[in-house]
Design an enzyme around this catalytic site. Structure first.
Site, PDB file in Angstrom:
ATOM      1  N   ASP A  49     -50.386  19.145  62.160  1.00  0.00           N
ATOM      2  CA  ASP A  49     -49.929  18.989  63.643  1.00  0.00           C
ATOM      3  C   ASP A  49     -49.844  17.735  64.104  1.00  0.00           C
ATOM      4  O   ASP A  49     -50.503  17.373  64.886  1.00  0.00           O
ATOM      5  CB  ASP A  49     -50.749  19.926  64.443  1.00  0.00           C
ATOM      6  CG  ASP A  49     -50.082  20.200  65.729  1.00  0.00           C
ATOM      7  OD1 ASP A  49     -48.828  20.198  65.647  1.00  0.00           O
ATOM      8  OD2 ASP A  49     -50.840  20.915  66.605  1.00  0.00           O
ATOM      9  N   GLN A  66     -53.463  24.219  78.032  1.00  0.00           N
ATOM     10  CA  GLN A  66     -52.055  24.348  77.833  1.00  0.00           C
ATOM     11  C   GLN A  66     -51.635  23.101  78.486  1.00  0.00           C
ATOM     12  O   GLN A  66     -51.815  23.161  79.793  1.00  0.00           O
ATOM     13  CB  GLN A  66     -51.330  25.788  78.179  1.00  0.00           C
ATOM     14  CG  GLN A  66     -51.690  26.980  77.557  1.00  0.00           C
ATOM     15  CD  GLN A  66     -52.777  27.737  78.047  1.00  0.00           C
ATOM     16  OE1 GLN A  66     -53.328  27.527  79.242  1.00  0.00           O
ATOM     17  NE2 GLN A  66     -53.317  28.558  77.211  1.00  0.00           N
ATOM     18  N   ASP A  84     -52.024  20.103  77.583  1.00  0.00           N
ATOM     19  CA  ASP A  84     -52.567  18.923  76.999  1.00  0.00           C
ATOM     20  C   ASP A  84     -52.398  18.714  75.602  1.00  0.00           C
ATOM     21  O   ASP A  84     -52.707  17.425  75.130  1.00  0.00           O
ATOM     22  CB  ASP A  84     -54.217  19.058  77.247  1.00  0.00           C
ATOM     23  CG  ASP A  84     -54.885  19.017  78.672  1.00  0.00           C
ATOM     24  OD1 ASP A  84     -54.241  18.355  79.332  1.00  0.00           O
ATOM     25  OD2 ASP A  84     -55.558  19.998  78.974  1.00  0.00           O
ATOM     26  N   SER A  85     -51.716  19.644  74.960  1.00  0.00           N
ATOM     27  CA  SER A  85     -51.353  19.396  73.633  1.00  0.00           C
ATOM     28  C   SER A  85     -50.716  18.017  73.230  1.00  0.00           C
ATOM     29  O   SER A  85     -49.818  17.438  74.097  1.00  0.00           O
ATOM     30  CB  SER A  85     -50.403  20.683  73.014  1.00  0.00           C
ATOM     31  OG  SER A  85     -50.797  21.722  72.923  1.00  0.00           O
TER      32      SER A  85
END
Length: 371
Positions: A225, A316, A318-319
């Site tokens: 990722d 959610q 902060d990715s």
């Protein structure tokens, strides 16, 4: 014969309309694979003119359906006309007013005077009122000069975080960009030196000209990722904008286990909740991968690291943002050890936040920082 001439006229008219539209909206894209990455390049993100971009010649015909082929047609933002073989193109970015700049001749342009990893002297302390990242507090404005916010042009809410690698490169998560169409990428804005996302008080903003994400990214497991974005033109470092430090390559697990780490972002205050206006921060502790695997049924690998603290977590929005530590004893420089990736909810007592390991991907990151 009459019908044949009508058909010829229709074909000629169709071709003329194509050439006219492509000369008005000369946005091009290129999507390809390398051995370890998917690369999406979006042309014309800087203010420019048809003449100086194409030396007076008509632009080449854009690729059929200028979208990311790895996401499918559902990502296309506009439906095509019934007989129209190309998507509706976004005008050149010279029409977009939200690109702030600092003159390259200013005193702030001396990039070499800015060290990596500038930040607060220690990890954030819990303070009142307790609010947000989850269980954190509002950061001092511009105290984390390496964090950036990604958003779509015209939108105030940050959709993902990221960090500054160099004047032209941003580190973020693959899952933040792998579903974006070429149109989406052409409208992607990176905010630098920002504190209040609603007020959009970024000191500088830039458009994204290139997205590179790991070709082995797995949307289900969130393995691999990691992504690197190219911005154009280069940013100018300042007291509010400077790069993060990176750890050397190391593919072993638990390199930073036991260390306190800083997390930050504009993500929701709780799972499924609202986003704050201001940048939030919190302190968590990096835990051994074995402990994290006990929580996630053995799905954590040495390309990931986990961190937790009671009531504190990323969430959610902060990715793609950084988790950073002061890696060396006595040093106040901040090293980004992870990229915010996923978690089971936010701040659940029995589930740590999971981050892509920057040390594990350091060689991959280096490749796309320079190519």
């Amino acid at each position: 014969m009459r019908m044949s001439r009508l058909q010829q006229l229709a074909v000629f008219s169709f071709a003329v309309v194509h050439l006219l539209l492509f000369s008005i909206c000369p946005v091009r894209s290129r999507i390809y694979q390398t051995s370890d990455a998917v690369v999406i390049e979006v042309d014309d993100v800087r203010p420019s003119t048809f003449a100086n971009r194409n030396s007076g010649f008509p632009p080449p015909i854009p690729m059929m359906y200028a979208i990311n082929p790895y996401t499918g047609l559902l990502s296309q933002p506009y439906s095509n006309f019934p007989i129209w073989p190309y998507p509706l193109y976004q005008p050149a970015s010279s029409s977009v007013p939200d690109v702030k700049d600092v003159a390259a001749t200013s005193s702030d342009s001396r990039q070499q005077t800015f060290a990596c990893g500038v930040g607060p002297p220690s990890t954030p302390q819990r303070s009142l009122p307790i609010a947000a990242i989850v269980g954190g507090s509002e950061a001092i404005p511009n105290s984390w000069p390496f964090i950036v916010g990604l958003r779509m042009s015209g939108k105030s809410a940050v959709l993902c975080g990221g960090s500054i690698l160099s004047p032209t490169r941003i580190l973020t998560a693959a899952h933040c960009v792998e579903k974006l169409s070429v149109f989406d990428i052409s409208t992607l804005i990176v905010g630098f030196g920002m504190h209040n996302q609603t007020a959009n008080d970024a000191e500088q903003t830039r458009r994204v000209s290139r997205v590179v994400y790991n070709i082995a990214y797995n949307a289900k497991t969130k393995q691999n990722d990691v992504a690197v974005l190219t911005i154009d033109p280069p940013i100018v470092y300042s007291a509010a904008i400077s790069p993060v430090c990176l750890p050397p390559f190391n593919n072993a697990a638990d390199r930073f286990a036991g260390k306190d780490a800083a997390i930050m972002g504009w993500g929701t205050l709780q799972s499924g909740g609202s986003q704050p206006d201001e940048l939030q921060q919190a302190t968590v502790q990096i835990i051994p991968n074995a402990d994290c695997n006990a929580q996630y049924n053995g799905k954590i690998t040495n390309q990931q690291l986990c961190a937790s603290a009671p009531g504190k977590d990323t969430c959610q929005g902060d990715s793609g943002g950084p988790i950073a530590v002061q890696a060396e004893a006595g040093s106040i420089a901040w090293t980004q050890v992870g990229i915010t990736s996923f978690g089971n909810g936010c701040a659940k007592p029995n589930f740590a936040g999971v981050y892509a390991s920057v040390a594990f991907f350091r060689r991959w990151i280096d490749t796309y920082m320079t190519s």
